[in-house]
Design an enzyme around this catalytic site. Structure first.
Site, PDB file in Angstrom:
ATOM      1  N   ARG A 109       0.836  -1.218   0.000  1.00 13.90           N
ATOM      2  CA  ARG A 109       0.000   0.000   0.000  1.00 13.90           C
ATOM      3  C   ARG A 109       0.866   1.262   0.000  1.00 13.90           C
ATOM      4  O   ARG A 109       0.483   2.267  -0.608  1.00 13.90           O
ATOM      5  CB  ARG A 109      -0.961  -0.035   1.183  1.00 13.90           C
ATOM      6  CG  ARG A 109      -1.961  -1.208   1.072  1.00 13.90           C
ATOM      7  CD  ARG A 109      -3.400  -0.758   1.084  1.00 13.90           C
ATOM      8  NE  ARG A 109      -4.291  -1.840   0.652  1.00 13.90           N
ATOM      9  CZ  ARG A 109      -5.278  -2.346   1.384  1.00 13.90           C
ATOM     10  NH1 ARG A 109      -5.524  -1.877   2.592  1.00 13.90           N
ATOM     11  NH2 ARG A 109      -6.051  -3.309   0.895  1.00 13.90           N
ATOM     12  N   ARG A 153      13.357 -22.258   2.343  1.00 16.22           N
ATOM     13  CA  ARG A 153      14.791 -22.000   2.486  1.00 16.22           C
ATOM     14  C   ARG A 153      15.431 -22.534   1.205  1.00 16.22           C
ATOM     15  O   ARG A 153      15.181 -23.671   0.832  1.00 16.22           O
ATOM     16  CB  ARG A 153      15.341 -22.699   3.725  1.00 16.22           C
ATOM     17  CG  ARG A 153      14.734 -22.155   5.018  1.00 16.22           C
ATOM     18  CD  ARG A 153      15.428 -22.673   6.262  1.00 16.22           C
ATOM     19  NE  ARG A 153      15.012 -21.923   7.437  1.00 16.22           N
ATOM     20  CZ  ARG A 153      14.118 -22.340   8.338  1.00 16.22           C
ATOM     21  NH1 ARG A 153      13.546 -23.516   8.204  1.00 16.22           N
ATOM     22  NH2 ARG A 153      13.804 -21.594   9.368  1.00 16.22           N
ATOM     23  N   ILE A 181      10.309 -14.997  14.694  1.00 16.06           N
ATOM     24  CA  ILE A 181       9.808 -15.061  16.077  1.00 16.06           C
ATOM     25  C   ILE A 181      10.962 -15.041  17.070  1.00 16.06           C
ATOM     26  O   ILE A 181      10.773 -14.756  18.240  1.00 16.06           O
ATOM     27  CB  ILE A 181       8.932 -16.312  16.314  1.00 16.06           C
ATOM     28  CG1 ILE A 181       9.732 -17.605  16.156  1.00 16.06           C
ATOM     29  CG2 ILE A 181       7.697 -16.294  15.430  1.00 16.06           C
ATOM     30  CD1 ILE A 181       9.058 -18.807  16.790  1.00 16.06           C
ATOM     31  N   ASP A 182      12.183 -15.349  16.596  1.00 15.98           N
ATOM     32  CA  ASP A 182      13.330 -15.467  17.518  1.00 15.98           C
ATOM     33  C   ASP A 182      13.777 -14.127  18.117  1.00 15.98           C
ATOM     34  O   ASP A 182      14.421 -14.105  19.162  1.00 15.98           O
ATOM     35  CB  ASP A 182      14.525 -16.093  16.794  1.00 15.98           C
ATOM     36  CG  ASP A 182      14.278 -17.543  16.424  1.00 15.98           C
ATOM     37  OD1 ASP A 182      13.326 -18.130  16.962  1.00 15.98           O
ATOM     38  OD2 ASP A 182      15.039 -18.081  15.606  1.00 15.98           O
ATOM     39  N   GLY A 223      13.827 -21.420  19.730  1.00 17.11           N
ATOM     40  CA  GLY A 223      15.040 -20.618  19.890  1.00 17.11           C
ATOM     41  C   GLY A 223      16.253 -21.529  19.808  1.00 17.11           C
ATOM     42  O   GLY A 223      16.740 -22.017  20.803  1.00 17.11           O
ATOM     43  N   HIS A 226       6.073 -25.793  16.757  1.00 20.06           N
ATOM     44  CA  HIS A 226       5.679 -24.849  15.711  1.00 20.06           C
ATOM     45  C   HIS A 226       4.372 -24.114  15.979  1.00 20.06           C
ATOM     46  O   HIS A 226       4.045 -23.173  15.243  1.00 20.06           O
ATOM     47  CB  HIS A 226       5.622 -25.567  14.361  1.00 20.06           C
ATOM     48  CG  HIS A 226       6.992 -25.873  13.827  1.00 20.06           C
ATOM     49  ND1 HIS A 226       7.746 -26.921  14.302  1.00 20.06           N
ATOM     50  CD2 HIS A 226       7.750 -25.246  12.893  1.00 20.06           C
ATOM     51  CE1 HIS A 226       8.909 -26.945  13.667  1.00 20.06           C
ATOM     52  NE2 HIS A 226       8.938 -25.931  12.814  1.00 20.06           N
TER      53      HIS A 226
HETATM   54  O1  F6P Z   1      14.009 -19.167  13.257  1.00 18.00           O
HETATM   55  C1  F6P Z   1      12.704 -19.408  13.618  1.00 18.00           C
HETATM   56  C2  F6P Z   1      12.548 -20.820  14.139  1.00 18.00           C
HETATM   57  O2  F6P Z   1      11.196 -20.957  14.494  1.00 18.00           O
HETATM   58  C3  F6P Z   1      13.461 -21.209  15.290  1.00 18.00           C
HETATM   59  O3  F6P Z   1      13.058 -20.722  16.541  1.00 18.00           O
HETATM   60  C4  F6P Z   1      13.398 -22.717  15.180  1.00 18.00           C
HETATM   61  O4  F6P Z   1      14.504 -23.312  15.765  1.00 18.00           O
HETATM   62  C5  F6P Z   1      13.373 -22.930  13.706  1.00 18.00           C
HETATM   63  O5  F6P Z   1      12.826 -21.765  13.127  1.00 18.00           O
HETATM   64  C6  F6P Z   1      12.620 -24.146  13.261  1.00 18.00           C
HETATM   65  O6  F6P Z   1      12.773 -24.287  11.888  1.00 18.00           O
HETATM   66  P1  F6P Z   1      11.924 -25.301  10.983  1.00 18.00           P
HETATM   67  O7  F6P Z   1      10.583 -24.673  10.764  1.00 18.00           O
HETATM   68  O8  F6P Z   1      12.685 -25.444   9.741  1.00 18.00           O
HETATM   69  O9  F6P Z   1      11.783 -26.575  11.772  1.00 18.00           O
END
Ligand code: F6P
Length: 321
Positions: A26, A73, A128-129, A172, A251
């Site tokens: 936007r 990734r 989130i880290d 983390g 997750h």
């Molecule tokens: O970097 C964010 C994160 O959620 C970390 O806290 C965690 O260790 C990692 O990603 C997990 O990665 P994946 O989703 O590949 O298992």
């Protein structure tokens, strides 16, 4: 003058990434600049997977967790050939600049694109880290903390009723920002994080000392990079006489509707990133410092390490007694 910019989300998703996309789109449209989205992070950039991002396309996404653009990734982007392909796609798509939303790996990708091809990029911290230097907060941290805290509060009820020790593992890999925040907010009796050495025997002694003073249940928060909750639970059970249980939040911490804090942060960072890019700045990451919008060169951001506040760790101990 830029006419068309791209945006992608990469690495681990974080609640608020959609709000950041909305912020970018936007703000750019407001300056008469078109936006195209690349799907699946750098994977889609290399393969030319695009979606148009009109104002309507980002309508209704501010409340949604995850990322509308999907994420991945990419191993191929790590190679010079992969990056050449990405550059060719950017050219064929007539994209003049790129906004990358993601964690440190994703931002490192943006920096390479900028360094190798002098391509205009702007990074937005989304993880989130909360371990990204150059900003007080990265998008998704606040929501992840609230999600983990909700779980800890519930576990505390049953820990109290059964007079048990509960070990709760939060996300983390390399840092304890989430662990420390939810540990303090949830009144945890102990917090283990990867940055600071700890002794499980000392932890057990502390639990026994607390029980001698009348405390009959405990919550121990463990960052995934510090220890496995199962191992800590077994150790505590063997060495304290307490019945212990464990829980790995995993997750679930990455999902859910973003908090108001994350939505506003993401919108501000998204708009700021678009505005900086369209004003001629390149190779930067936007962030907040004391509530104010800032930006730093990506090379500076990626050369730093963000540390947890030792005062907070100390406070966990003080509050536990
Ligand atoms: O970097 C964010 C994160 O959620 C970390 O806290 C965690 O260790 C990692 O990603 C997990 O990665 P994946 O989703 O590949 O298992």
């Amino acid at each position: 003058m830029m006419k068309r910019i791209g945006v992608l989300t990469s690495g681990g998703d974080a609640p608020g990434m959609n709000a950041a996309i909305r912020g970018v789109v936007r703000a750019a449209l407001g300056r008469g600049v078109e936006v195209v989205g690349f799907l699946h992070g750098y994977v889609g950039l290399i393969q030319g997977e695009t979606v148009p991002l009109t104002s309507q396309d980002v309508g209704g996404i501010i409340t949604l967790g995850g990322t509308k653009l999907r994420t991945a990734r990419s191993a191929e982007f790590m190679t010079p050939e992969g990056r050449q392909r990405a550059r060719a796609v950017l050219e064929s798509q007539r994209v003049d600049g790129l906004v990358v939303i993601g964690g440190d790996g994703s931002l490192a990708g943006a920096r390479v694109l900028h360094q190798e091809f002098d391509f205009p990029v702007m990074g937005i911290p989304g993880s989130i880290d909360n371990d990204i230097p150059g900003t007080d907060f990265s998008i998704g941290f606040d929501t992840a903390v609230m999600t983990a805290l909700g779980a800890i509060d519930r576990v505390r009820d049953t820990a109290y009723s059964h007079e048990r020790v509960f070990v709760i593992e939060v996300m983390g890999r390399r840092n304890g920002f989430i662990a420390l925040e939810v540990g303090l907010a949830g009144g945890a009796e102990g917090v283990l994080i990867p940055e600071v050495p700890y002794s499980l025997l000392d932890l057990c002694e502390g639990i026994v000392a607390m029980s001698e003073k009348g405390k009959r249940s405990c919550i121990i928060v463990v960052a995934e990079g510090a220890a496995r909750a199962l191992d800590v639970k077994d150790f505590i059970q063997k060495n304290t006489g307490f019945e212990a249980r464990y829980l790995v939040l995993g997750h679930m911490q990455r999902g859910g509707s973003p908090t108001a804090f994350d939505r506003v942060l993401a919108l501000r960072l998204g708009a700021h990133a678009a505005n900086r890019l369209l004003s001629g700045f390149r190779g930067e990451m936007v962030g907040v410092d004391g509530g104010h919008l800032v930006s730093h060169p990506l090379s500076f951001v990626l050369s730093q390490r963000r540390m947890v506040d030792p005062e907070k760790l100390l406070l966990v101990e003080v509050m536990a007694h």
